[in-house]
Design a protein around this motif. Sequence first.
Motif: not given
Lengths: 844, 226
Positions: A455, A458-459, A466-467, A753, A756, B105-106, B109, B112-113
Amino acid sequence: MALRDSRQSRRRLFLFTLSIVFGVAALVAINAFGKVLERAIETRSKTLLGADLLIASGQPFNERTEELIRSLGGDQSRQTRFASMARFPKTGDSRLVAVRGLKGGFPYYGELETDPAGVTVNGRSDAVAIVDDSLMAQFGLEVGDTLEVGKVTFEIIARLIQIPGETAVEGVFSPRVYVPHNQIEQTELIQIGSIAYYNVLFRFDSGLTPEMLERLEAEREEWMREARVWFDTIEERKQEAGRVLVNINSFLNLVGFIALLLGAVGIAGSVQVYLKGKVDTVAVLRCLGATNHDAMAIYCIQITLMGLIGTAIGAAFGLSLLLVLPKVMAPFLPIGGLDIFIAWPTVFMAMGFGWVFMILFSLIPLLPLRKITPLRAIRSFVQDVAPAHKDRGVWIVCSLIVLVTTGFALWQSRERPLHGLGFLGGILLALGLLWLLAFLLRFTVRRITGSTWPYVWRQGMSNLYRPNNRTLFLLTTLGIGSFLIFTLYLTEQSLLRQGELSSSDENPNLLMFDIQPDQNDGVNRIIEAEGYTVVGNAPVVTMNLAELNGYDVGQLREMDESGEIDIERWAVFREYQSTFREHLNPDEVLLEGSFTPRASLDDDVPIPVSVEKEIVRALDLKLGDRILFDVQGFPIDVEVTSIREVNWNELRPNFFVVFPAGVLEEAPAFYVTATQVPDQQRIAFLQRKIVETYPNVSAVNLEVVLQTVGEIFDRVTFVLRFMASFTIATGLVVLISSILTSRYQRVKESVLLRTLGAQGRQIRSIMAIEYVLLGSLSALAGIILAGISSFALSRWVFEVPFYFPWGAPLIMVVGVSLITLLTGLANSRGIASHPPLEILREEG
Amino acid sequence: MPDSPSTILRVDDIRRTYTTTHGDLEVLKGISLSVETGETVSIIGPSGSGKTTLLGICAGLDLPTSGDVKIAGESLLPMGEDGRAAFRNRQVGFVFQNFQLVPTLTALENVMVPLELRGERGVGDRATSLLTRVGLGERLDHYPIQLSGGEQQRVALARAFINEPKILFADEPTGNLDGSTSDSIVGLLFSLNRDAGTTLVLVTHNLELAKQTDRIFRIRDGLLED
């Protein structure tokens, strides 16, 4: 309202102003310095020559020249200049110096700056000398010590600090020793075939009159040029100094230009991020009745004020640099003791350009604000901003930017507008390529990032496309910074490489010349007696080019001026030091034709000669071309029958023109000889031994020459780097500000993040991957572009072989990545160690 | 007071003071409460009463000036930031008023985080299935900016349940939505909560919404009212 709104963001706004500070500082300093130089040259132009007129020749003046000198009248000084070995009894060392025998009141304008002040050899006939400060420092000499030149021992009566019209760098390479003119003969150094220059310097009560100049020009055309007698006037020196000034200014302006452009790009990016945070405020203001223009005005005022503050700080910084620049540039300026003054119109012009640039580049992100609708205040997901390319206002601003940038380029390179435009084109091309590369990077990363990757990877990689990504902006700014810095480095390395080859163990490092024919065997015997091998020994005959393919030098000049032929004039008017032998040397390669080992003047056919490819290029020669050489009064007709390439890097005695044996043996000649001596101490010993036996023989310690070249190059490099530091500083500010502004984007994401359940390590890794990729790719792109540009510079501007040090790019990539990474990580400080809500509250 | 085995959240006399330019501001003035496993509770009160601050502290997003907070018997205070982050990742779910999706992120995604952060692989199917459950099976690859408010909140709901949390905190989950969208989101929230057997702590000033929970805590001026 504008001021109230800025209360919470003044720190961020200040960062934007920093982007422009260095650019404006560079512009103000450089342009104001240019004015100081211009005025110095204008007001003290007479000191550039130190006299109204100079007449000079590489041979003793003939009767016609003496007649001309007599008829010109005025105050006259005579100066004889030649290179010779000087020996210093105090240390036992010896070194090649430029001896100048002076008689008369020169310099008539300006003064020979000495320590103690006011000392001169004028009017003296005893054996005294004024010695270049750099030479005295090198051998630890003091006033009162002695030096031996030829048969004379001179007492040093002063240090020489500055000579009107000469740069300090000239003294480093060839230290100057002034002695009374009558002492020259006593040295017994000038003999037939010796290289010496004879000058007469004039001062006229009413200056050099137009009539005099007209007469001199007529005489030049009539006989002086052919007699290798030339003259120099204040006006010509002024033009020459002006050309030096233009060269210096071109480089400095380039630096200012880059710094300002880079800063402007930085501003556009920073303002964009700043205004993104203001979208909701604008929507609310619109709900409360503000018009589009009111909302725009608030931020226009903020940016205008910040622009003014930035340009004012930049100008103040630039003016303080004005005190430093003359010291930094001093060794390269033909004029010393500059009077510093502030050319306010130039300062305001530079500030104006800086400010206009800032406003224009800010307008690009500012314009979309006028499209924000009040609905956004209640529906945050409403997308009311049309794409920039559909906005007519953005197109108008972009056109204005192109216009102003072109105007700026022309202003900065007013002496050479094509250079300015060419440079602008180059920068735009580099920017375009970097932009393209960034697009390709985003595309590639999007394609290769696999869904099965960890992850964090990827991130991190996805943040590049990405935006809200900053890929285009960061890659372009970092890339252009790396490109400029590395171009400088690569070009410098290619130039330095020229000197490196010669210091290898096999090549000669001690070169002796001015050896009279009857001394040649003796000198070689001394060398061999000390256990060394004579690596190269050759006779040298000086000659001048009289005709080329039947055209005399005057006609050649006219034909070149009319464009009929394309030749380089230095090759026509130079003095040729030629040799004769039966073979080619190992460091010579035959490119065309065949080398003729022997010939005779009695054959009544042109003498077949071999010409080096540099002269072939300069004179546009081909096999079969005929040259008439004037060998010290004796004409010799030659034909180009072979073309050679010489490896000049080996520093053996080498020549542009090689005659076959059997032709020049009777001509007045001197010899050069070269040898390889293991260390400095033994070089000094051998040098002393030869000078003691043959005082007229000059020895050049190539190790010292290389060291001197290295020192001069170090000075040049220092200046280049000093000025390039403006660009680098701007690049760093832009980098830091862009990464810091991206903090405001990334922090909420990171906190989320964190909420989370992300570990601090994971957040740092995501940022590290993104920044390391950006940094390394930017550096790589910059290096590739720098490779191309420095290849072009080495090949076509400096005409040296291109050298690419493979280790350095690696260091550069690691360095830039590390700076980017550290700045990026500093950017994420606190996110991992503070509660998420606390961070959100602080970030607002 | 000892914890009963069924107590999932326990808050003991917590206070929270902020330092401002005008002096200290005490937002929470000593609050104690407990929530049982599987229970749904709501915290209501007027604006500025401290309900969001209380929620933040309960979820370990902020620290109290004094007092203690335990979730599933574990005190959050001594854990350190990384410890609390890992704990949230295992035990806690969130739904925010302003959705708080990661903009880069979509939808898929974003969901999924939480699992990916703990190193789990191959979680795409689970996330897809949850998104399908909330009605976004066709919008997996959309970025938050391409979704409506209601759709963004559905993604947030799917993300909140993906790690099968023991306790879910929801801060004004319908505060940014219109009436009909609110109703469907509330329905979805309670339905997902019921199916997963999760404890729900809801902060709202909407009394109708609060009435749908098992218990209501009223907060005023930093104190719980009886």
